[in-house]
Design a protein around this motif. Structure first.
Motif, mmCIF file in Angstrom:
data_model
loop_
_atom_site.group_PDB
_atom_site.id
_atom_site.type_symbol
_atom_site.label_atom_id
_atom_site.label_comp_id
_atom_site.label_asym_id
_atom_site.label_seq_id
_atom_site.Cartn_x
_atom_site.Cartn_y
_atom_site.Cartn_z
ATOM 1 N N LEU A 109 0.828 -1.200 0.000
ATOM 2 C CA LEU A 109 0.000 0.000 0.000
ATOM 3 C C LEU A 109 0.865 1.254 0.000
ATOM 4 O O LEU A 109 0.538 2.250 -0.659
ATOM 5 C CB LEU A 109 -0.934 0.001 1.216
ATOM 6 C CG LEU A 109 -2.064 -1.032 1.185
ATOM 7 C CD1 LEU A 109 -2.861 -0.994 2.485
ATOM 8 C CD2 LEU A 109 -2.985 -0.797 -0.011
ATOM 9 N N GLY A 110 1.978 1.208 0.721
ATOM 10 C CA GLY A 110 2.912 2.326 0.687
ATOM 11 C C GLY A 110 3.485 2.523 -0.706
ATOM 12 O O GLY A 110 3.605 3.655 -1.201
ATOM 13 N N PHE A 111 3.836 1.426 -1.355
ATOM 14 C CA PHE A 111 4.358 1.473 -2.722
ATOM 15 C C PHE A 111 3.333 2.070 -3.685
ATOM 16 O O PHE A 111 3.664 2.936 -4.504
ATOM 17 C CB PHE A 111 4.743 0.062 -3.169
ATOM 18 C CG PHE A 111 5.230 -0.032 -4.583
ATOM 19 C CD1 PHE A 111 6.511 0.350 -4.916
ATOM 20 C CD2 PHE A 111 4.393 -0.533 -5.581
ATOM 21 C CE1 PHE A 111 6.964 0.255 -6.235
ATOM 22 C CE2 PHE A 111 4.832 -0.628 -6.887
ATOM 23 C CZ PHE A 111 6.122 -0.236 -7.221
ATOM 24 N N LEU A 112 2.089 1.634 -3.570
ATOM 25 C CA LEU A 112 1.033 2.126 -4.455
ATOM 26 C C LEU A 112 0.803 3.623 -4.252
ATOM 27 O O LEU A 112 0.562 4.363 -5.213
ATOM 28 C CB LEU A 112 -0.264 1.361 -4.210
ATOM 29 C CG LEU A 112 -0.246 -0.123 -4.573
ATOM 30 C CD1 LEU A 112 -1.573 -0.767 -4.206
ATOM 31 C CD2 LEU A 112 0.049 -0.303 -6.060
ATOM 32 N N ALA A 113 0.882 4.073 -3.000
ATOM 33 C CA ALA A 113 0.724 5.504 -2.727
ATOM 34 C C ALA A 113 1.844 6.294 -3.408
ATOM 35 O O ALA A 113 1.611 7.359 -3.997
ATOM 36 C CB ALA A 113 0.731 5.756 -1.222
ATOM 37 N N GLY A 114 3.066 5.780 -3.331
ATOM 38 C CA GLY A 114 4.191 6.438 -3.983
ATOM 39 C C GLY A 114 4.026 6.496 -5.490
ATOM 40 O O GLY A 114 4.316 7.523 -6.125
ATOM 41 N N VAL A 115 3.543 5.406 -6.072
ATOM 42 C CA VAL A 115 3.303 5.362 -7.522
ATOM 43 C C VAL A 115 2.245 6.389 -7.924
ATOM 44 O O VAL A 115 2.406 7.112 -8.916
ATOM 45 C CB VAL A 115 2.857 3.947 -7.949
ATOM 46 C CG1 VAL A 115 2.326 3.957 -9.380
ATOM 47 C CG2 VAL A 115 4.010 2.971 -7.828
ATOM 48 N N ALA A 116 1.164 6.470 -7.147
ATOM 49 C CA ALA A 116 0.072 7.394 -7.463
ATOM 50 C C ALA A 116 0.539 8.850 -7.402
ATOM 51 O O ALA A 116 0.274 9.643 -8.316
ATOM 52 C CB ALA A 116 -1.087 7.178 -6.495
ATOM 53 N N VAL A 117 1.244 9.199 -6.336
ATOM 54 C CA VAL A 117 1.722 10.578 -6.167
ATOM 55 C C VAL A 117 2.715 10.936 -7.271
ATOM 56 O O VAL A 117 2.636 12.023 -7.865
ATOM 57 C CB VAL A 117 2.375 10.756 -4.778
ATOM 58 C CG1 VAL A 117 3.043 12.125 -4.673
ATOM 59 C CG2 VAL A 117 1.336 10.596 -3.680
ATOM 60 N N ALA A 118 3.659 10.038 -7.551
ATOM 61 C CA ALA A 118 4.674 10.315 -8.563
ATOM 62 C C ALA A 118 4.062 10.459 -9.953
ATOM 63 O O ALA A 118 4.448 11.342 -10.726
ATOM 64 C CB ALA A 118 5.720 9.195 -8.566
ATOM 65 N N THR A 119 3.095 9.605 -10.279
ATOM 66 C CA THR A 119 2.466 9.668 -11.605
ATOM 67 C C THR A 119 1.690 10.967 -11.781
ATOM 68 O O THR A 119 1.787 11.632 -12.813
ATOM 69 C CB THR A 119 1.525 8.469 -11.815
ATOM 70 O OG1 THR A 119 2.251 7.254 -11.624
ATOM 71 C CG2 THR A 119 0.948 8.480 -13.221
ATOM 72 N N MET A 120 0.924 11.336 -10.761
ATOM 73 C CA MET A 120 0.157 12.576 -10.846
ATOM 74 C C MET A 120 1.083 13.776 -10.931
ATOM 75 O O MET A 120 0.856 14.702 -11.720
ATOM 76 C CB MET A 120 -0.757 12.705 -9.623
ATOM 77 C CG MET A 120 -1.842 13.760 -9.784
ATOM 78 S SD MET A 120 -3.049 13.279 -11.052
ATOM 79 C CE MET A 120 -3.520 14.880 -11.701
ATOM 80 N N LEU A 121 2.143 13.769 -10.129
ATOM 81 C CA LEU A 121 3.114 14.866 -10.156
ATOM 82 C C LEU A 121 3.803 14.940 -11.509
ATOM 83 O O LEU A 121 3.966 16.024 -12.083
ATOM 84 C CB LEU A 121 4.147 14.664 -9.052
ATOM 85 C CG LEU A 121 5.288 15.694 -8.992
ATOM 86 C CD1 LEU A 121 4.733 17.088 -8.723
ATOM 87 C CD2 LEU A 121 6.297 15.298 -7.918
ATOM 88 N N GLY A 122 4.215 13.783 -12.030
ATOM 89 C CA GLY A 122 4.903 13.759 -13.318
ATOM 90 C C GLY A 122 4.036 14.271 -14.449
ATOM 91 O O GLY A 122 4.493 15.047 -15.294
ATOM 92 N N VAL A 123 2.777 13.858 -14.457
ATOM 93 C CA VAL A 123 1.854 14.326 -15.497
ATOM 94 C C VAL A 123 1.612 15.830 -15.361
ATOM 95 O O VAL A 123 1.562 16.557 -16.362
ATOM 96 C CB VAL A 123 0.520 13.559 -15.422
ATOM 97 C CG1 VAL A 123 -0.518 14.196 -16.336
ATOM 98 C CG2 VAL A 123 0.733 12.099 -15.809
ATOM 99 N N ALA A 124 1.486 16.307 -14.120
ATOM 100 C CA ALA A 124 1.265 17.736 -13.892
ATOM 101 C C ALA A 124 2.450 18.560 -14.398
ATOM 102 O O ALA A 124 2.269 19.601 -15.041
ATOM 103 C CB ALA A 124 1.032 18.003 -12.405
#
Length: 208
Positions: free
Chosen positions: A35-50
């Motif tokens: 779950l920690g890994f998935l949270a990191g993936v979600a934040v990084a993907t959204m940040l990268g797209v932004a």
């Protein structure tokens, strides 16, 4: 955002990314660290797209990116350049296949806690060239179609879903997954070059 962008979520996780997810589900605290890994993936993907959306917005003030359906548009040309870069990366992976090995940091994930798992999920997205290329493509597509970041949420959700597949397999097929996942992990470790080439080629096919 164009629907053809959504399948690129698969390429975001092919390689050390999905290997990280598989390793984490074989640890003692599989659910928490995953779950920690998935949270990191979600934040990084959204940040990268932004960030990439912002970059192309700035570029668009000086250069007309054009419509996504126009193959001669500047934004589409950028995507083709990324395709060329990834084809070269695939060729490089094939040439070096005999000496290819998974990153050493993957082995350290066996002792990872939730914080380290989050950090891994965050960095494995933002620092992987193939993922940067995908996020550049998504950013260019958003700018071309004049879409907001909200339009990128289905893409981010798709990336997280792919990243969550090992955890979902563990939760749904507990005992069987516990037996199979280590074997999958070992296979990926010895065939990392194949995984990388597949990721690059899938990306190219989806764009073209």
């Amino acid at each position: 955002m164009s629907l053809q962008i959504l399948p690129l979520a698969i390429t975001m996780m092919v390689g050390p990314q999905i290997m990280s997810a598989i390793i984490l589900v074989t640890t003692e605290r599989a659910v928490r660290v995953s779950l920690g890994f998935l949270a990191g993936v979600a934040v990084a993907t959204m940040l990268g797209v932004a960030v990439t959306r912002g970059v192309f917005a700035l570029v668009g003030n000086n250069v007309e990116l054009g419509d996504p359906s126009d193959r001669g548009a500047a934004g589409t040309v950028v995507q083709y350049v990324l395709v060329g870069v990834l084809l070269l990366a695939a060729l490089k992976a094939y040439v070096r296949r005999e000496t290819a090995a998974p990153p050493k940091w993957l082995g350290a994930l066996m002792e990872a806690g939730p914080r380290k798992a989050f950090r891994t999920g965050f960095l494995v997205i933002l620092l992987m060239p193939s993922d940067v290329a995908v996020m550049l493509t998504v950013g260019a597509n958003l700018e071309q179609s004049d879409s907001s970041l909200v339009s990128a949420l289905p893409f981010v959700g798709a990336v997280v879903l792919v990243a969550a597949l090992p955890l979902l397999a563990l939760l749904l097929f507990h005992r069987r997954a516990e037996r199979v996942m280590p074997r999958v992990r070992e296979w990926l470790g010895t065939h990392s070059w194949v995984v990388n080439i597949v990721a690059y080629l899938v990306f190219v096919v989806l764009l073209l």
